[in-house]
Design a protein around this motif. Structure first.
Motif, mmCIF file in Angstrom:
data_model
loop_
_atom_site.group_PDB
_atom_site.id
_atom_site.type_symbol
_atom_site.label_atom_id
_atom_site.label_comp_id
_atom_site.label_asym_id
_atom_site.label_seq_id
_atom_site.Cartn_x
_atom_site.Cartn_y
_atom_site.Cartn_z
ATOM 1 N N LEU A 80 0.823 -1.212 0.000
ATOM 2 C CA LEU A 80 0.000 0.000 0.000
ATOM 3 C C LEU A 80 0.859 1.264 0.000
ATOM 4 O O LEU A 80 0.510 2.263 -0.640
ATOM 5 N N VAL A 81 1.978 1.243 0.717
ATOM 6 C CA VAL A 81 2.906 2.379 0.715
ATOM 7 C C VAL A 81 3.424 2.606 -0.698
ATOM 8 O O VAL A 81 3.455 3.734 -1.198
ATOM 9 N N ARG A 86 3.778 5.619 -5.755
ATOM 10 C CA ARG A 86 3.734 5.660 -7.221
ATOM 11 C C ARG A 86 2.592 6.547 -7.724
ATOM 12 O O ARG A 86 2.743 7.271 -8.715
ATOM 13 N N ALA A 87 1.444 6.509 -7.065
ATOM 14 C CA ALA A 87 0.313 7.344 -7.481
ATOM 15 C C ALA A 87 0.673 8.822 -7.359
ATOM 16 O O ALA A 87 0.367 9.620 -8.257
ATOM 17 N N GLY A 92 2.492 13.999 -10.049
ATOM 18 C CA GLY A 92 3.414 15.117 -9.877
ATOM 19 C C GLY A 92 3.430 15.682 -8.470
ATOM 20 O O GLY A 92 3.859 16.806 -8.249
ATOM 21 N N ARG A 93 2.951 14.903 -7.478
ATOM 22 C CA ARG A 93 2.965 15.344 -6.076
ATOM 23 C C ARG A 93 4.171 14.747 -5.362
ATOM 24 O O ARG A 93 4.801 13.830 -5.855
ATOM 25 N N VAL A 96 6.630 11.246 -0.752
ATOM 26 C CA VAL A 96 6.793 11.005 0.686
ATOM 27 C C VAL A 96 5.670 11.701 1.455
ATOM 28 O O VAL A 96 5.113 11.139 2.406
ATOM 29 N N LEU A 97 5.290 12.891 1.027
ATOM 30 C CA LEU A 97 4.173 13.592 1.657
ATOM 31 C C LEU A 97 2.875 12.802 1.482
ATOM 32 O O LEU A 97 2.042 12.737 2.387
ATOM 33 N N ALA A 98 2.722 12.159 0.321
ATOM 34 C CA ALA A 98 1.536 11.325 0.086
ATOM 35 C C ALA A 98 1.519 10.136 1.037
ATOM 36 O O ALA A 98 0.468 9.786 1.583
ATOM 37 N N VAL A 99 2.674 9.521 1.266
ATOM 38 C CA VAL A 99 2.753 8.392 2.204
ATOM 39 C C VAL A 99 2.466 8.882 3.619
ATOM 40 O O VAL A 99 1.750 8.229 4.383
#
Length: 130
Positions: A80-81, A86-87, A92-93, A96-99
């Motif tokens: 899931l991480v 990858r998403a 373009g985000r 690491v902030l998304a995780v």
């Protein structure tokens, strides 16, 4: 991540339920539930409302700490991480902030989760070594 709020439900018999709640993407998530017993039986005139709480979270202000969403451990969590990473890259985000946002973990802990996903083969190596 949206702020968490303190919610108190008070029932007619004096029982109370306290919870932390957050609204995100149209869903309400509750955490840190606690309940108090109803008031002892007796005339209604003898009952007094409990004193206001000194806890600043009881004022409806955002909680100082945020409950971390549950996150699967092991292989499933690493997968899931990697998907979140990858998403975010594809959009373009900052991956690491998304995780961090997805797991509720700190930047340092999120970087460790990303490294574990790399070690498990869910993400390519960070540097190509010759």
């Amino acid at each position: 991540m949206p702020p968490w709020f303190h919610v108190r439900l008070t029932f007619g018999d004096g029982a109370v339920v306290d919870a932390r709640a957050v609204v995100s993407e149209g869903r309400i998530t509750l955490g840190d539930l606690s309940a108090g017993p109803p008031a002892p039986p007796g005339p209604a005139e003898d009952r007094t409302d409990p004193a206001p709480s000194a806890d600043p979270a009881c004022t409806g202000a955002p909680a100082r700490h945020r409950a971390r969403p549950s996150w699967p451990r092991g292989r499933e969590g690493r997968r899931l991480v990697a998907e979140a990473y990858r998403a975010a890259q594809g959009e373009g985000r900052d991956p690491v902030l998304a995780v961090m946002s997805e797991t509720g973990r700190s930047r340092r802990r999120s970087l460790k989760l990303v490294a574990a996903a790399r070690d498990a083969g869910f993400l390519p190596p960070r540097h190509n070594r010759h």
